[in-house]
Design a protein around this motif. Structure first.
Motif, PDB file in Angstrom:
ATOM      1  N   ILE A 114      33.682 -15.172 -11.863  1.00 13.77           N
ATOM      2  CA  ILE A 114      34.303 -16.358 -11.283  1.00 13.77           C
ATOM      3  C   ILE A 114      33.259 -16.973 -10.362  1.00 13.77           C
ATOM      4  CG2 ILE A 114      36.214 -17.307  -9.951  1.00 13.77           C
ATOM      5  CD1 ILE A 114      37.815 -14.809 -10.589  1.00 13.77           C
ATOM      6  N   VAL A 115      32.889 -18.218 -10.629  1.00 17.04           N
ATOM      7  CA  VAL A 115      31.807 -18.881  -9.898  1.00 17.04           C
ATOM      8  C   VAL A 115      32.355 -20.102  -9.176  1.00 17.04           C
ATOM      9  CG1 VAL A 115      29.510 -19.915 -10.073  1.00 17.04           C
ATOM     10  CG2 VAL A 115      30.195 -18.131 -11.698  1.00 17.04           C
ATOM     11  N   VAL A 116      31.975 -20.260  -7.908  1.00 18.86           N
ATOM     12  CA  VAL A 116      32.417 -21.390  -7.087  1.00 18.86           C
ATOM     13  C   VAL A 116      31.422 -22.539  -7.221  1.00 18.86           C
ATOM     14  CG1 VAL A 116      32.976 -22.163  -4.751  1.00 18.86           C
ATOM     15  CG2 VAL A 116      33.468 -19.802  -5.440  1.00 18.86           C
ATOM     16  N   PHE A 151      35.544 -19.869 -14.739  1.00 21.26           N
ATOM     17  CA  PHE A 151      35.924 -18.550 -15.240  1.00 21.26           C
ATOM     18  C   PHE A 151      35.120 -18.272 -16.514  1.00 21.26           C
ATOM     19  CE2 PHE A 151      39.357 -19.957 -12.631  1.00 21.26           C
ATOM     20  CZ  PHE A 151      39.977 -18.831 -12.119  1.00 21.26           C
ATOM     21  N   LEU A 152      34.470 -17.099 -16.551  1.00 19.45           N
ATOM     22  CA  LEU A 152      33.636 -16.733 -17.697  1.00 19.45           C
ATOM     23  C   LEU A 152      34.106 -15.422 -18.305  1.00 19.45           C
ATOM     24  CD1 LEU A 152      30.087 -17.270 -16.101  1.00 19.45           C
ATOM     25  CD2 LEU A 152      31.394 -18.932 -17.411  1.00 19.45           C
ATOM     26  N   VAL A 177      34.936 -19.989 -21.514  1.00 22.46           N
ATOM     27  CA  VAL A 177      34.529 -20.671 -20.287  1.00 22.46           C
ATOM     28  C   VAL A 177      35.524 -21.793 -19.994  1.00 22.46           C
ATOM     29  CG1 VAL A 177      32.702 -21.901 -19.059  1.00 22.46           C
ATOM     30  CG2 VAL A 177      32.095 -20.262 -20.832  1.00 22.46           C
ATOM     31  N   PHE A 178      36.034 -21.840 -18.773  1.00 21.29           N
ATOM     32  CA  PHE A 178      36.855 -22.973 -18.364  1.00 21.29           C
ATOM     33  C   PHE A 178      36.796 -23.095 -16.844  1.00 21.29           C
ATOM     34  CE2 PHE A 178      39.704 -19.332 -18.705  1.00 21.29           C
ATOM     35  CZ  PHE A 178      40.408 -19.358 -17.507  1.00 21.29           C
ATOM     36  N   THR A 179      37.161 -24.273 -16.329  1.00 20.64           N
ATOM     37  CA  THR A 179      37.106 -24.526 -14.886  1.00 20.64           C
ATOM     38  C   THR A 179      38.478 -24.942 -14.367  1.00 20.64           C
ATOM     39  OG1 THR A 179      36.479 -26.847 -15.216  1.00 20.64           O
ATOM     40  CG2 THR A 179      34.692 -25.234 -14.990  1.00 20.64           C
ATOM     41  N   LEU A 180      38.731 -24.600 -13.096  1.00 22.82           N
ATOM     42  CA  LEU A 180      39.964 -24.979 -12.411  1.00 22.82           C
ATOM     43  C   LEU A 180      39.608 -25.451 -10.999  1.00 22.82           C
ATOM     44  CD1 LEU A 180      42.290 -21.981 -13.387  1.00 22.82           C
ATOM     45  CD2 LEU A 180      42.305 -24.278 -14.382  1.00 22.82           C
ATOM     46  N   LEU A 202      41.607 -14.940 -22.128  1.00 24.25           N
ATOM     47  CA  LEU A 202      41.141 -14.927 -20.752  1.00 24.25           C
ATOM     48  C   LEU A 202      41.952 -15.975 -19.996  1.00 24.25           C
ATOM     49  CD1 LEU A 202      38.901 -13.758 -18.807  1.00 24.25           C
ATOM     50  CD2 LEU A 202      37.673 -15.896 -19.248  1.00 24.25           C
ATOM     51  N   TYR A 203      42.683 -15.516 -18.967  1.00 25.88           N
ATOM     52  CA  TYR A 203      43.539 -16.401 -18.188  1.00 25.88           C
ATOM     53  C   TYR A 203      42.962 -16.583 -16.781  1.00 25.88           C
ATOM     54  CZ  TYR A 203      47.128 -15.331 -21.714  1.00 25.88           C
ATOM     55  OH  TYR A 203      47.828 -15.176 -22.880  1.00 25.88           O
ATOM     56  N   GLY A 204      43.208 -17.755 -16.204  1.00 23.89           N
ATOM     57  CA  GLY A 204      42.827 -18.013 -14.828  1.00 23.89           C
ATOM     58  C   GLY A 204      43.917 -18.771 -14.095  1.00 23.89           C
ATOM     59  N   ARG A 205      44.041 -18.515 -12.801  1.00 22.82           N
ATOM     60  CA  ARG A 205      45.006 -19.240 -11.994  1.00 22.82           C
ATOM     61  C   ARG A 205      44.442 -19.431 -10.601  1.00 22.82           C
ATOM     62  NH1 ARG A 205      50.461 -16.563  -9.784  1.00 22.82           N
ATOM     63  NH2 ARG A 205      48.961 -15.921  -8.207  1.00 22.82           N
ATOM     64  N   VAL A 206      44.623 -20.609 -10.029  1.00 21.22           N
ATOM     65  CA  VAL A 206      44.193 -20.903  -8.660  1.00 21.22           C
ATOM     66  C   VAL A 206      45.367 -21.559  -7.937  1.00 21.22           C
ATOM     67  CG1 VAL A 206      42.547 -22.102  -7.187  1.00 21.22           C
ATOM     68  CG2 VAL A 206      41.810 -21.252  -9.421  1.00 21.22           C
ATOM     69  N   ARG A 207      45.676 -21.035  -6.752  1.00 20.42           N
ATOM     70  CA  ARG A 207      46.789 -21.569  -5.970  1.00 20.42           C
ATOM     71  C   ARG A 207      46.337 -21.742  -4.529  1.00 20.42           C
ATOM     72  NH1 ARG A 207      50.939 -18.760  -3.297  1.00 20.42           N
ATOM     73  NH2 ARG A 207      50.247 -16.846  -4.341  1.00 20.42           N
ATOM     74  N   SER A 208      46.461 -22.946  -4.006  1.00 20.57           N
ATOM     75  CA  SER A 208      46.110 -23.182  -2.607  1.00 20.57           C
ATOM     76  C   SER A 208      47.198 -22.605  -1.714  1.00 20.57           C
ATOM     77  CB  SER A 208      45.950 -24.678  -2.327  1.00 20.57           C
ATOM     78  OG  SER A 208      47.175 -25.358  -2.524  1.00 20.57           O
TER      79      SER A 208
END
Length: 472
Positions: free
Chosen positions: A369-371, A380-381, A393-396, A415-421
């Motif tokens: 996970i790269v910022v 996300f890789l 590869v995808f970005t959130l 490959l799953y990704g989730r981002v929550r503020s």
């Protein structure tokens, strides 16, 4: 790791003048071969259900070579690791020991197994293609070219000795199993992929018959959570929640542990006098991470300086992961530093070069996970050991100057990704990409905060949890 884990290689076959295609010249016979043990959540946790050193070689003195994963000295493993806090020790061709501090007071050396088709290579501190490794325990050193022997990894796979007296991996055609006396034979019970570490097919209530080939594992009186490997000449642990069944020649689920939940291998705590792993499963190495405390929420966090701060987890080195969950909470500051910063990564693996700006050219992670501090996105890789699978590869997006909860899940297919503020105006975004196989093994530890000087994370982290299973 030097290559991917589909070990039936045409180029290698040309080099050794041996056909590496799946065997199809089969004569049906009445023998049935049991397929192997259930694939666990972690290859490393399955602790060695294959070893290729024959019993006549077990008397050879093991000159253990160590390769360390840290430059720091001292600790409980100082003797085993020659002054270092953790290390990897060669055991035989397919087995190695990972020694690390347990509870900061005990040196724990866990026996590990390389994936099928690979031998432990102490020169590069990882499992490498068998033909690339000159292993002094290779059975083919004393066998004639063309001789075959079972891999003891699963019912379909075996090795054939090349003209150069090296072991070359092979796999029987689907629907067949390997018998030492007959080679590849028809089997109704051998239902396993070539790279899967299984031994017996199970149903909801019954097991198939025990394999008709020789079992190299023995039960240990009074310890059903262990077994003795007569080939490797070593005691080995069953994966958590399983017990050894001599009649099945494998570790199988313990009915008393059917309720077992997915628990973290890594659960970093920033509370207290020092940063520790609350899970006893893995040693962590903390470098230049200071602690801070939020007066508002009364919570502690780690401060990463954007230069040398990192947390390393050697436990996941040289491990191909069929499943993985990572949970983190981070605060990225809108300040100076590299544009692309590592939140978490295994940095170097058998993955091909990514050729994207988010990854430094010398790094080849199979999971990361790269910022992106400019576009305010997380990349996300994912890269697997399946040669037929595309990398994922995808970005959130994430919020700057706010705490963000991020989750990565790999289940063997996606490959799953989730981002929550985590601010008052909380928002959540999700993404996913298809990805099959196992996450390719790395050549070093999983790292939080940096892989190199040019990608160090600058900000705060207050949650780090890593699982070798799936949890929501």
């Amino acid at each position: 790791m030097a290559v991917k884990v589909l070990y039936i290689s045409v180029s290698l076959a040309k080099e050794e003048n041996i056909d590496f295609s799946v065997q199809s010249d089969l004569t049906p016979v009445s023998h049935e071969v049991g397929s192997s043990s259930d694939v666990g959540f972690s290859t490393a946790n399955e602790d060695n259900l294959h070893s290729v050193a024959p019993s006549k070689l077990t008397s050879v003195k093991h000159e253990m070579t160590s390769s360390t994963d840290t430059r720091f000295s001292g600790g409980p493993c100082s003797t085993e690791c020659k002054g270092h806090v953790s290390c990897y020790l060669e055991h035989n061709c397919t087995n190695y020991k990972h020694c690390y501090a347990l509870n900061a007071a005990e040196c724990h050396c866990a026996m590990r197994t390389c994936s099928f088709g690979t031998f432990w290579n102490p020169k590069i501190n990882t499992c490498d293609r068998a033909p690339n490794v000159l292993c002094k325990y290779d059975p083919c050193l004393t066998l004639t070219p063309g001789t075959t022997y079972p891999s003891n990894f699963n019912c379909r796979t075996y090795y054939v000795c090349s003209k150069g007296n090296r072991s070359l991996p092979k796999c029987c055609e689907e629907g067949n199993g390997f018998l030492k006396s007959q080679g590849c034979t028809r089997s109704t019970s051998c239902k396993v992929e070539c790279v899967e570490q299984r031994r017996l097919v199970t149903t909801a209530t019954t097991f198939t018959k025990a394999p008709k080939y020789r079992c190299y594992f023995r039960d240990i009186i009074g310890r059903n959570d262990k077994y003795y490997n007569v080939i490797a000449n070593v005691e080995q642990d069953c994966p958590p929640g399983t017990v050894f069944k001599p009649v099945l020649c494998r570790c199988t689920k313990d009915s008393a542990h059917n309720h077992q939940r997915c628990t973290p291998m890594v659960n970093v705590s920033f509370t207290g006098e020092r940063i520790i792993n609350l899970s006893h499963e893995s040693y962590i190495q903390v470098e230049n991470v200071t602690r801070g405390k939020s007066e508002k929420s009364n919570t502690w966090f780690g401060i990463f300086n954007g230069k040398s701060s990192s947390i390393q987890i050697p436990r996941f080195s040289a491990v191909a992961l069929p499943r993985l969950t990572i949970k983190m909470s981070f605060f990225s500051e809108n300040s100076t530093g590299s544009r692309y910063q590592i939140l978490v990564s295994n940095c170097r693996s058998s993955a091909n070069p990514w050729n994207i700006p988010e990854v430094v050219s010398v790094q080849t992670p199979s999971v990361a996970i790269v910022v992106d501090t400019v576009d305010k996105e997380l990349t996300f890789l994912g890269y697997s050991d399946d040669d037929t699978a595309m990398s994922a590869v995808f970005t959130l997006p994430f919020k700057v100057n706010s705490w963000n909860a991020v989750k990565l899940i790999y289940n063997g297919s996606w490959l799953y990704g989730r981002v929550r503020s985590l601010d008052q105006n909380s928002t959540e975004v999700k993404g996913q990409k298809p990805l099959s196989g196992r996450l390719a093994p790395s050549q070093g530890p999983v790292r939080v905060g940096r892989c190199s000087n040019g990608d160090a994370f600058r900000g705060k982290i207050r949650r780090i949890e890593i699982y070798d299973c799936i949890t929501l």
